[in-house]
Design a protein around this motif. Structure first.
Motif, PDB file in Angstrom:
ATOM      1  N   ILE A   1       0.866  -1.185   0.000  1.00  0.00           N
ATOM      2  CA  ILE A   1       0.000   0.000   0.000  1.00  0.00           C
ATOM      3  C   ILE A   1       0.895   1.225   0.000  1.00  0.00           C
ATOM      4  CG2 ILE A   1      -1.723   1.333   1.290  1.00  0.00           C
ATOM      5  CD1 ILE A   1      -2.793  -1.362   2.376  1.00  0.00           C
ATOM      6  N   LYS A   2       0.939   1.908  -1.122  1.00  0.00           N
ATOM      7  CA  LYS A   2       1.860   3.047  -1.275  1.00  0.00           C
ATOM      8  C   LYS A   2       1.409   4.274  -0.487  1.00  0.00           C
ATOM      9  CE  LYS A   2       4.161   0.536  -4.199  1.00  0.00           C
ATOM     10  NZ  LYS A   2       5.393  -0.140  -3.721  1.00  0.00           N
ATOM     11  N   ASP A   3       0.103   4.450  -0.397  1.00  0.00           N
ATOM     12  CA  ASP A   3      -0.454   5.612   0.306  1.00  0.00           C
ATOM     13  C   ASP A   3      -0.426   5.348   1.810  1.00  0.00           C
ATOM     14  OD1 ASP A   3      -1.824   7.758   1.294  1.00  0.00           O
ATOM     15  OD2 ASP A   3      -3.589   7.536   0.017  1.00  0.00           O
ATOM     16  N   LYS A   4       0.597   5.839   2.476  1.00  0.00           N
ATOM     17  CA  LYS A   4       0.779   5.555   3.897  1.00  0.00           C
ATOM     18  C   LYS A   4      -0.252   6.251   4.782  1.00  0.00           C
ATOM     19  CE  LYS A   4       4.193   2.987   2.826  1.00  0.00           C
ATOM     20  NZ  LYS A   4       3.946   1.525   2.794  1.00  0.00           N
ATOM     21  N   ASP A   5      -0.914   7.280   4.250  1.00  0.00           N
ATOM     22  CA  ASP A   5      -1.935   7.992   5.024  1.00  0.00           C
ATOM     23  C   ASP A   5      -3.322   7.375   4.875  1.00  0.00           C
ATOM     24  OD1 ASP A   5      -0.148   9.914   6.006  1.00  0.00           O
ATOM     25  OD2 ASP A   5      -0.316  11.111   4.177  1.00  0.00           O
ATOM     26  N   ALA A   6      -3.439   6.363   4.029  1.00  0.00           N
ATOM     27  CA  ALA A   6      -4.744   5.747   3.782  1.00  0.00           C
ATOM     28  C   ALA A   6      -5.238   4.978   5.007  1.00  0.00           C
ATOM     29  CB  ALA A   6      -4.650   4.799   2.591  1.00  0.00           C
TER      30      ALA A   6
END
Length: 361
Positions: A51-56
């Motif tokens: 999961i590249k979006d760490k803020d997701a």
């Protein structure tokens, strides 16, 4: 708005006391054996690393079996693993899937301890005869009791229903949707019944006792159900089983699907069909014969408006001789549209007349 990701951990057939007529969890989940503690960790780590979006937002979801029917030690083992990721701030929540007759106060207190946020119940139908016919092993009264308890304890409630069960029809399925709406779930999944290898339903299908829904009929019923839930602000989070190596076109060698309304883009067919109906309805309300119409929608909706393989564009042309032009605008709300007639049939005739006059000159 933060993106949301589900980290699926499958616990196939663990805890499930029944052999439902339609069910072969090993095929549906793609998993052939019970999951170990180490495998669960490995699955979670794999998804977290990809999961590249760490803020997701991230949610660990235990799918496949009846989670709360698993022996308590195994439940706590898996929940503890997931809970550790919540404590470390790597995951936001936990979701489980289970049977309505495997919910009570003691079970809910245990789930609360490990910060489980969402509980999905496999309901399938509100008709007790159809539940019995499918060998579900519970009644709709169990669904009502479990749903009320789940909401009372502060969990998000989810329901899963099926379309095309043996001896069920569209009226039964509409009545099921109405009954679920009264129980106020936050979310719903709708699954058209597929005939899966190794199930009792396959035997009935081969014997001619059961006839699966045709694809078109399944789509039409699901369109109506999605509208019903949407009208009550209940999110439909899935329509149709997820396409996998096992759940794929019955003509493919590795497929476990024998028959039924399978399509790899089933949800898109449902949603694009709903858009087609909405556009036709708006056109019919116009007091003019339309030749060309421009529909402006949010970019998220554009593929569904055009339709799978441009189906809506082609159908409007073939059925009503209307050319569909689709434009996108971020200012249009998702699910909404602006429809403008850009050419009437009278305009079209005048244009042809002018062209003809020029040619004759």
């Amino acid at each position: 708005m933060r993106k949301e990701y589900i980290i699926p951990v499958f616990v196939p057939h663990l805890g499930c006391p029944n052999d439902c007529i339609f069910c072969n969890q090993k095929s549906i989940s793609g998993q052939r054996k019970s999951i170990t503690k180490e495998e669960a960790k490995k699955t979670i780590e794999y998804f977290l690393n990809n999961i590249k979006d760490k803020d997701a937002k991230k949610e660990i979801a235990f799918f496949g079996g009846s989670f709360t029917g698993i022996e308590v030690e195994k439940q706590e083992e898996l929940l503890q693993i997931a809970y550790e990721y919540i404590e470390k701030g790597q995951v936001d929540s936990i979701r489980i899937s289970t049977r309505p007759d495997y919910i009570n106060k003691e079970i809910l207190k245990r789930l609360k301890k490990y910060k489980v946020k969402t509980i999905e119940l496999g309901v399938q139908s509100a008709n007790d005869y159809i539940l019995g016919r499918a060998n579900r092993g519970h009644t709709f009264e169990d669904v009502k009791k479990a749903s009320k308890l789940i909401r009372w304890y502060g969990f998000n409630l989810g329901h899963q229903m099926m379309v095309g069960l043996p001896e069920s029809n569209r009226i039964d399925e509409i009545n099921t949707a109405k009954a679920l709406i009264k129980l106020k779930p936050k979310m719903v999944r709708i699954y058209p019944v597929l005939v899966i290898k190794g199930t009792k339903l396959e035997k009935e299908y081969n014997e001619g006792v059961y006839e699966p829904l045709p694809l078109v009929q399944a789509i039409e019923t699901c369109k109506q159900l999605v509208r019903m839930f949407a009208d009550k602000k209940i999110e439909v989070i899935r329509v149709g089983l997820q396409n996998t190596d096992e759940i794929s076109n019955p003509e493919e060698k590795q497929s476990e699907v024998v028959a039924g309304p399978f399509h790899p883009a089933f949800r898109q067919l449902v949603e694009s069909g709903m858009w087609y109906d909405a556009i036709v309805e708006k056109i019919k309300k116009l007091n003019v014969k339309v030749k060309e119409v421009e529909v402006t929608v949010n970019p998220i909706d554009i593929n569904n408006v055009i339709g799978h393989k441009r189906e809506n564009v082609l159908k409007l042309k073939d059925t009503y001789e209307v050319d569909l032009i689709v434009k996108q605008d971020d200012n249009v709300k998702q699910g909404k549209s602006k429809v403008e007639v850009t050419k009437t049939y009278e305009d079209f005739l005048n244009e042809n007349k002018q062209i003809k006059e020029k040619v004759e000159k």
